[in-house]
Scaffold this motif. Structure first.
Motif, PDB file in Angstrom:
ATOM      1  N   ILE A 129       0.862  -1.185   0.000  1.00  0.00           N
ATOM      2  CA  ILE A 129       0.000   0.000   0.000  1.00  0.00           C
ATOM      3  C   ILE A 129       0.899   1.236   0.000  1.00  0.00           C
ATOM      4  N   LEU A 130       0.725   2.096  -0.986  1.00  0.00           N
ATOM      5  CA  LEU A 130       1.528   3.322  -1.099  1.00  0.00           C
ATOM      6  C   LEU A 130       0.679   4.516  -0.672  1.00  0.00           C
ATOM      7  N   MET A 131       1.205   5.300   0.284  1.00  0.00           N
ATOM      8  CA  MET A 131       0.495   6.480   0.783  1.00  0.00           C
ATOM      9  C   MET A 131       1.060   7.723   0.095  1.00  0.00           C
ATOM     10  N   ALA A 132       0.179   8.499  -0.560  1.00  0.00           N
ATOM     11  CA  ALA A 132       0.618   9.689  -1.298  1.00  0.00           C
ATOM     12  C   ALA A 132      -0.183  10.905  -0.841  1.00  0.00           C
ATOM     13  N   GLY A 133       0.440  12.091  -0.931  1.00  0.00           N
ATOM     14  CA  GLY A 133      -0.265  13.320  -0.551  1.00  0.00           C
ATOM     15  C   GLY A 133       0.712  14.422  -0.202  1.00  0.00           C
ATOM     16  N   LEU A 134       0.195  15.617   0.020  1.00  0.00           N
ATOM     17  CA  LEU A 134       1.037  16.756   0.357  1.00  0.00           C
ATOM     18  C   LEU A 134       1.520  16.671   1.801  1.00  0.00           C
ATOM     19  N   GLN A 135       2.540  17.462   2.127  1.00  0.00           N
ATOM     20  CA  GLN A 135       3.035  17.522   3.495  1.00  0.00           C
ATOM     21  C   GLN A 135       1.987  18.191   4.388  1.00  0.00           C
ATOM     22  N   GLY A 136       1.846  17.662   5.597  1.00  0.00           N
ATOM     23  CA  GLY A 136       0.936  18.285   6.555  1.00  0.00           C
ATOM     24  C   GLY A 136      -0.480  17.753   6.534  1.00  0.00           C
ATOM     25  N   VAL A 137      -0.767  16.784   5.665  1.00  0.00           N
ATOM     26  CA  VAL A 137      -2.145  16.266   5.592  1.00  0.00           C
ATOM     27  C   VAL A 137      -2.385  15.134   6.590  1.00  0.00           C
ATOM     28  N   GLY A 138      -1.313  14.694   7.261  1.00  0.00           N
ATOM     29  CA  GLY A 138      -1.460  13.618   8.244  1.00  0.00           C
ATOM     30  C   GLY A 138      -1.154  12.240   7.698  1.00  0.00           C
ATOM     31  N   LYS A 139      -0.278  12.174   6.674  1.00  0.00           N
ATOM     32  CA  LYS A 139       0.046  10.881   6.045  1.00  0.00           C
ATOM     33  C   LYS A 139       0.672   9.893   7.024  1.00  0.00           C
ATOM     34  N   THR A 140       1.645  10.380   7.803  1.00  0.00           N
ATOM     35  CA  THR A 140       2.383   9.484   8.691  1.00  0.00           C
ATOM     36  C   THR A 140       1.492   8.931   9.792  1.00  0.00           C
ATOM     37  N   THR A 141       0.725   9.806  10.420  1.00  0.00           N
ATOM     38  CA  THR A 141      -0.206   9.345  11.462  1.00  0.00           C
ATOM     39  C   THR A 141      -1.245   8.401  10.865  1.00  0.00           C
ATOM     40  N   THR A 142      -1.723   8.733   9.656  1.00  0.00           N
ATOM     41  CA  THR A 142      -2.717   7.881   8.994  1.00  0.00           C
ATOM     42  C   THR A 142      -2.129   6.515   8.654  1.00  0.00           C
ATOM     43  N   THR A 143      -0.836   6.474   8.315  1.00  0.00           N
ATOM     44  CA  THR A 143      -0.157   5.193   8.067  1.00  0.00           C
ATOM     45  C   THR A 143      -0.221   4.317   9.320  1.00  0.00           C
ATOM     46  N   GLY A 144       0.034   4.931  10.480  1.00  0.00           N
ATOM     47  CA  GLY A 144      -0.062   4.200  11.745  1.00  0.00           C
ATOM     48  C   GLY A 144      -1.482   3.740  12.030  1.00  0.00           C
ATOM     49  N   LYS A 145      -2.453   4.624  11.777  1.00  0.00           N
ATOM     50  CA  LYS A 145      -3.862   4.269  11.986  1.00  0.00           C
ATOM     51  C   LYS A 145      -4.275   3.111  11.089  1.00  0.00           C
ATOM     52  N   LEU A 146      -3.810   3.159   9.826  1.00  0.00           N
ATOM     53  CA  LEU A 146      -4.161   2.102   8.875  1.00  0.00           C
ATOM     54  C   LEU A 146      -3.525   0.773   9.299  1.00  0.00           C
ATOM     55  N   ALA A 147      -2.281   0.841   9.798  1.00  0.00           N
ATOM     56  CA  ALA A 147      -1.617  -0.372  10.289  1.00  0.00           C
ATOM     57  C   ALA A 147      -2.419  -0.987  11.433  1.00  0.00           C
ATOM     58  N   LYS A 148      -2.906  -0.148  12.338  1.00  0.00           N
ATOM     59  CA  LYS A 148      -3.710  -0.617  13.472  1.00  0.00           C
ATOM     60  C   LYS A 148      -5.014  -1.249  12.977  1.00  0.00           C
ATOM     61  N   TYR A 149      -5.663  -0.568  12.015  1.00  0.00           N
ATOM     62  CA  TYR A 149      -6.926  -1.081  11.467  1.00  0.00           C
ATOM     63  C   TYR A 149      -6.719  -2.453  10.825  1.00  0.00           C
ATOM     64  N   LEU A 150      -5.679  -2.585  10.001  1.00  0.00           N
ATOM     65  CA  LEU A 150      -5.438  -3.852   9.302  1.00  0.00           C
ATOM     66  C   LEU A 150      -5.048  -4.969  10.271  1.00  0.00           C
ATOM     67  N   LYS A 151      -4.298  -4.607  11.293  1.00  0.00           N
ATOM     68  CA  LYS A 151      -3.869  -5.596  12.284  1.00  0.00           C
ATOM     69  C   LYS A 151      -5.052  -6.095  13.109  1.00  0.00           C
ATOM     70  N   GLU A 152      -5.907  -5.155  13.551  1.00  0.00           N
ATOM     71  CA  GLU A 152      -6.986  -5.536  14.469  1.00  0.00           C
ATOM     72  C   GLU A 152      -8.259  -5.988  13.759  1.00  0.00           C
ATOM     73  N   GLU A 153      -8.613  -5.309  12.686  1.00  0.00           N
ATOM     74  CA  GLU A 153      -9.870  -5.616  11.999  1.00  0.00           C
ATOM     75  C   GLU A 153      -9.717  -6.716  10.947  1.00  0.00           C
ATOM     76  N   LYS A 154      -8.574  -6.726  10.266  1.00  0.00           N
ATOM     77  CA  LYS A 154      -8.364  -7.692   9.179  1.00  0.00           C
ATOM     78  C   LYS A 154      -7.390  -8.805   9.548  1.00  0.00           C
ATOM     79  N   LYS A 155      -6.852  -8.726  10.776  1.00  0.00           N
ATOM     80  CA  LYS A 155      -5.931  -9.764  11.286  1.00  0.00           C
ATOM     81  C   LYS A 155      -4.725  -9.965  10.367  1.00  0.00           C
ATOM     82  N   LYS A 156      -4.149  -8.859   9.897  1.00  0.00           N
ATOM     83  CA  LYS A 156      -2.988  -8.917   9.012  1.00  0.00           C
ATOM     84  C   LYS A 156      -1.696  -8.636   9.784  1.00  0.00           C
ATOM     85  N   LYS A 157      -0.622  -9.265   9.332  1.00  0.00           N
ATOM     86  CA  LYS A 157       0.715  -8.944   9.854  1.00  0.00           C
ATOM     87  C   LYS A 157       1.253  -7.793   9.012  1.00  0.00           C
ATOM     88  N   VAL A 158       1.447  -6.629   9.652  1.00  0.00           N
ATOM     89  CA  VAL A 158       1.720  -5.392   8.916  1.00  0.00           C
ATOM     90  C   VAL A 158       3.123  -4.875   9.178  1.00  0.00           C
TER      91      VAL A 158
END
Length: 455
Positions: free
Chosen positions: A107-136
């Motif tokens: 999964i590639l995260m794209a966007g301008l600086q300051g939009v919250g990409k890095t924090t969203t990457t962490g949130k997405l990792a948490k979602y995939l780990k807990e909701e989809k039971k993926k090793k991320v």
């Protein structure tokens, strides 16, 4: 979330429902109100024009005109087209992430600086780990912004996913290749690549991210956009959509803007589905985006399914069952149990977050309640209980004047607050004695009735 748009459209919906028959005049008036509401919310003019044209066409069609309750039928048309504006027309599976490739799925995260990409990457990792039971595995290919790599490492550790280290001297393309190679060797299901952003769109940035995309060959390329940037979101979306084969959009900071309509325009501009929405700063504040359900919320109809999901995530069903069994078998409801109930309420996304998902009429009924004050009071009550000794928590009847003064001093509150909390405990204890065959939802309703600001 989209508060102004919700308030305007909820009023229009209420008026429309009351119409016994539709005429060109009242339909035109309704469409004008909807158009103004969308424009005020920063939805792009082309998207508004297309939306209004579709509603008008169907509003004057036989299905609505011939309905026994044309006002209700017209609400249905607006609801359906608003869902389409947000992406419902792309099909039920469009907003789902795809994992249909040999692991790891990139999964590639794209966007301008300051939009919250890095924090969203962490949130997405948490979602995939807990909701989809993926090793991320997460990795930062942002070698320009100071502390970007350290920030991603920190949020990744917080959510319990794996992190692939990189340095500012590495090349972004090499970082992506090495991370994917590592993920293959260590059997990761998903690799999320956080790419560099800039303060504005520039050619060098686009070339670099295109090169990273070519090297990583991601199955998902997600455009992360700040819901608060207004019409600039549309120009940015066009630029990224031209440079990359985007597969979806993530809206961030949707809780921080009462307008937010420009974010909806991104779906219209790119033709790509909105896959997630950031609804709070917390690392669990990422929701899978459902266009039809979001349309209901914007129209003031609430999102009861989301409310149920919040309850399912927030409530410890085993703990609830254990307590129910304890009460059934004649066990005493003590301060430890009361503290656990308060903690459950805090875990359910906060009172304001839950209220946001209720239909408009319930929100209006609770509009006099100070939600921030209520949540603050719950925290203070937890602090009071934490200042008690284990014996006092097990036997609250021991708490007399001297103990109350000591507990109040320990919690940093007045003795009156300790008395108030003990009264609320007694009310809850009385209700528990009556429950005996009860069930969790009765308990939660009883708790709500005793919470400050929620009467």
């Amino acid at each position: 979330m989209l508060d102004n748009l919700t308030q305007r459209l909820a009023k229009v919906v209420k008026t429309m429902r009351g119409e016994a028959r539709l005429t060109e005049a009242n339909t035109a008036e309704m469409l004008r109100e909807v158009r103004l509401a969308l424009l005020e919310a920063d939805v792009a003019l082309p998207a508004v024009r297309e939306f209004i044209a579709k509603v008008k066409e169907k509003a004057l069609g036989e299905e609505v005109i011939g309905s026994l309750s044309p006002g209700q039928a017209l609400v249905g048309v607006v609801q359906k087209e608003l869902g389409a504006l947000m992406g419902a027309d792309l099909g039920p599976d469009a907003s789902q992430l795809s994992f249909a490739q040999q692991p790891p799925a990139v999964i590639l995260m794209a966007g301008l600086q300051g939009v919250g990409k890095t924090t969203t990457t962490g949130k997405l990792a948490k979602y995939l780990k807990e909701e989809k039971k993926k090793k991320v595995l997460t990795v930062s290919a942002d070698v320009y912004r100071p502390a970007a790599i350290a920030q991603l490492e920190s949020v990744t550790k917080q959510v319990g996913a794996d992190f692939f280290p990189s340095t500012a001297s590495d090349k972004p393309v090499d970082i992506a290749k090495n991370a994917i190679d590592w993920a293959k060797k260590h059997y990761h299901d998903v690799v999320i690549i956080d790419t560099a952003g800039r303060l504005a769109i520039d050619e060098a940035m686009m070339q670099e991210i295109a090169a990273v995309h070519a090297a990583a060959n991601p199955i998902e390329t997600l455009f992360v956009v700040d819901a608060m940037v207004g019409q600039d979101a549309i120009n940015t979306a066009k630029a990224f959509n031209d440079a990359l084969p985007l597969t979806g959009v993530i809206l961030t900071k949707l809780d921080g803007d009462s307008r937010g309509g420009a974010a909806l325009s991104v779906r219209h501009v790119t033709g790509k589905p909105i896959k997630f929405a950031g609804v709070s700063e917390k690392l669990d504040g990422l929701e899978a985006f459902d266009p039809a359900r979001m349309a209901n919320r914007v129209l003031g109809m609430g999102d009861i399914l989301a409310l149920v999901e919040e309850a399912r995530k927030g409530v410890d069903m085993k703990a609830a069952a254990d307590m129910a069994n304890k009460i059934k078998s004649g066990g005493k409801f003590d301060m430890n149990d009361f503290r656990a109930q308060l903690a459950q309420m805090k875990k359910m996304g906060g009172m304001a977050g839950l209220l946001d998902k209720l239909p408009a009429q319930f929100q209006q009924a609770a509009s006099g309640a100070n939600m921030d004050q209520a949540e603050k009071q719950v925290r203070r009550m937890c602090g009071i209980i934490d200042s008690m000794t284990p014996l006092e928590r097990a036997k609250p009847e021991l708490i007399k004047a001297n103990r109350k003064r000591r507990i109040a001093a320990g919690a940093g509150v007045q003795v009156q607050e300790v008395n108030r909390m003990l009264t609320q405990y007694e009310q809850m204890n009385t209700m528990m004695k009556k429950l005996k065959g009860g069930g969790l939802m009765k308990m939660m309703r009883g708790m709500k009735g005793m919470m400050p600001g929620m009467r």
